[in-house]
Design an enzyme around this catalytic site. Structure first.
Site, PDB file in Angstrom:
ATOM      1  N   LYS A   1       4.459   7.240  -4.404  1.00  0.00           N
ATOM      2  CA  LYS A   1       4.414   7.622  -2.713  1.00  0.00           C
ATOM      3  C   LYS A   1       3.199   6.016  -2.354  1.00  0.00           C
ATOM      4  CE  LYS A   1       8.068   9.495  -2.369  1.00  0.00           C
ATOM      5  NZ  LYS A   1       8.615  10.019  -3.761  1.00  0.00           N
TER       6      LYS A   1
HETATM    7  C1  LIG Z   1       9.813  11.448  -3.461  1.00  0.00           C
HETATM    8  C2  LIG Z   1      10.481  11.638  -2.621  1.00  0.00           C
HETATM    9  C3  LIG Z   1      11.144  13.115  -2.791  1.00  0.00           C
HETATM   10  C4  LIG Z   1      10.787  13.965  -3.811  1.00  0.00           C
HETATM   11  O1  LIG Z   1       9.156  14.038  -3.516  1.00  0.00           O
HETATM   12  P1  LIG Z   1       8.320  14.882  -4.180  1.00  0.00           P
HETATM   13  O2  LIG Z   1       6.616  15.313  -3.844  1.00  0.00           O
HETATM   14  O3  LIG Z   1       8.770  14.541  -5.898  1.00  0.00           O
HETATM   15  O4  LIG Z   1       8.759  16.397  -4.593  1.00  0.00           O
HETATM   16  C5  LIG Z   1      12.262  13.531  -2.133  1.00  0.00           C
HETATM   17  N1  LIG Z   1      12.932  12.836  -1.115  1.00  0.00           N
HETATM   18  C6  LIG Z   1      12.993  11.505  -1.011  1.00  0.00           C
HETATM   19  C7  LIG Z   1      13.394  10.405  -0.218  1.00  0.00           C
HETATM   20  C8  LIG Z   1      11.831  10.951  -2.230  1.00  0.00           C
HETATM   21  O5  LIG Z   1      10.908   9.756  -1.779  1.00  0.00           O
END
Ligand SMILES: *Cc1c(COP(=O)(O)O)cnc(C)c1O
Length: 374
Positions: A192
């Site tokens: 992210k």
């Molecule tokens: C990354 C992501 C998640 C999940 O997040 P985690 O921290 O890996 O649990 C959920 N929804 C979207 C749209 C994402 O991009």
């Protein structure tokens, strides 16, 4: 490993990649040294305060990840057995899992072809007596049609849980992602825009919901190990929060870099391409200038190709790492296939191309040339 292989591994341009500097390392180092016993939550509490201030929201609660934050959000709103939650068909598959985890049923609406986010008209078509909430996803950091979504929610008395997981630094009309609905959720997983290693955040302006989420995240225990209700444990440690705190300090720079990457792709790629700047906003820079930037943080770029398998093979042979765009969730064996044409078109033809923080302009132009030659 042969010499040739080593070289090709080194040369592969990755789809993601964090920005870690010496301040990040120092912050984590301090937490490992000091965050124990009665000081175990100092960084967590500071990170929550700073994030709430950054997003312009009253309450923020750190979690172990975006997925945990979404489960807490659903549970805090009392969503469970017999309830339906509407979400976009093409989106991160974990979202449907969170709805199943609390015992509710995911209902898949179609997406908009430009933003790749949920289509408000399609939401309306899927509302039944059992519908309790809408879960729009800020897919790839892009901006859903929040005004229309909130209007549909209000007219039908539905809760809104924003999956803003990849959207730190994304806005809709000058309001930060995750702050429109009842609860917003963010992820700081390693790919992210800002990271805590693994981690997430739940935000809300509603004090009762915040208190409920906090209680549920502590096994339903209020204090002194006295359990009031069933609960979960999706905690974040101070060591992770320390990284989040230092990453948040440079979030404007991280967003600017992503927006620059997008702009360079946009100027060089000739194939159908995920549009991040349908909406824009003004930012004021330190030198007194005003800039028009995409409303999206431009987290991860996407392009549509005819034959995805072949395209990804060619790209990899040329040192370009890619990912499939998410399949429509309704195409999985646990669900029934749906007539959501935009989700199926993009879900089967989309690929994500390198968008990591370390990409140079020359590398982006090179990637564009390989994509254009497909
Ligand atoms: C990354 C992501 C998640 C999940 O997040 P985690 O921290 O890996 O649990 C959920 N929804 C979207 C749209 C994402 O991009």
């Amino acid at each position: 490993m042969t010499k040739k292989n080593t070289k090709s591994v080194q040369k592969t341009l990755r789809t993601a990649g964090p920005n870690i500097d010496i301040q990040d390392c120092n912050s984590v180092y301090r937490a490992v040294q000091t965050s124990w016993n009665d000081k175990a939550y100092m960084f967590v509490e500071q990170f929550e305060r700073n994030f709430a201030e950054y997003a312009g929201v009253r309450y923020a609660l750190t979690t172990s990840g975006g997925t945990g934050a979404l489960i807490l959000a659903l549970a805090s709103l009392g969503i469970g057995n017999g309830d339906e939650v509407i979400l976009p068909d093409m989106g991160f598959y974990g979202c449907a899992n969170t709805i199943r985890t609390v015992g509710a049923t995911p209902v898949f609406a179609d997406i908009e072809s430009e933003s790749w986010c949920i289509d408000p008209c399609s939401i309306e078509k899927h509302i039944t007596k059992k519908t309790k909430a809408i879960m729009p996803i800020w897919s790839y950091g892009n901006v859903p049609s929040m005004d229309d979504i909130m209007r549909v929610a209000k007219e039908n008395k539905l809760a809104v849980i924003e999956d803003a997981c990849p959207a730190v630094g994304s806005y809709y009309k000058d309001k930060h992602a995750g702050t429109f609905g009842d609860i917003g959720c963010f992820s700081f997983q390693g790919a992210k825009i800002m990271t805590t290693g693994l981690g997430g955040m739940l935000v809300t302006n509603n004090k009762a919901l915040y208190e409920k989420a906090k209680l549920l995240n502590n096994h339903g225990v209020e204090k002194d190990f006295n359990q009031l209700c069933f609960g979960y444990s999706f905690d974040m440690s101070d060591i992770n929060a320390a990284l989040g705190l230092s990453q948040l300090k440079k979030i404007d720079k991280l967003v600017e870099k992503k927006q620059t990457i997008y702009k360079t792709y946009k100027n060089t790629i000739t194939k159908p391409f995920l549009k991040f700047d349908s909406m824009t906003r003004q930012v004021y820079s330190g030198d007194g200038g005003i800039y028009i930037v995409p409303a999206s943080n431009c987290w991860m770029n996407g392009v549509l190709v005819k034959n995805r398998k072949k395209a990804r093979k060619t790209l990899l042979e040329n040192g370009v790492d890619t990912r499939n765009v998410f399949y429509p969730m309704s195409s999985f064996p646990m669900y029934k296939k749906k007539n959501n044409p935009v989700s199926y078109e993009i879900g089967y033809h989309g690929i994500n191309i390198p968008s990591g923080d370390s990409l140079t302009a020359d590398q982006i132009i090179y990637i564009s040339s390989v994509v254009n030659a497909l």
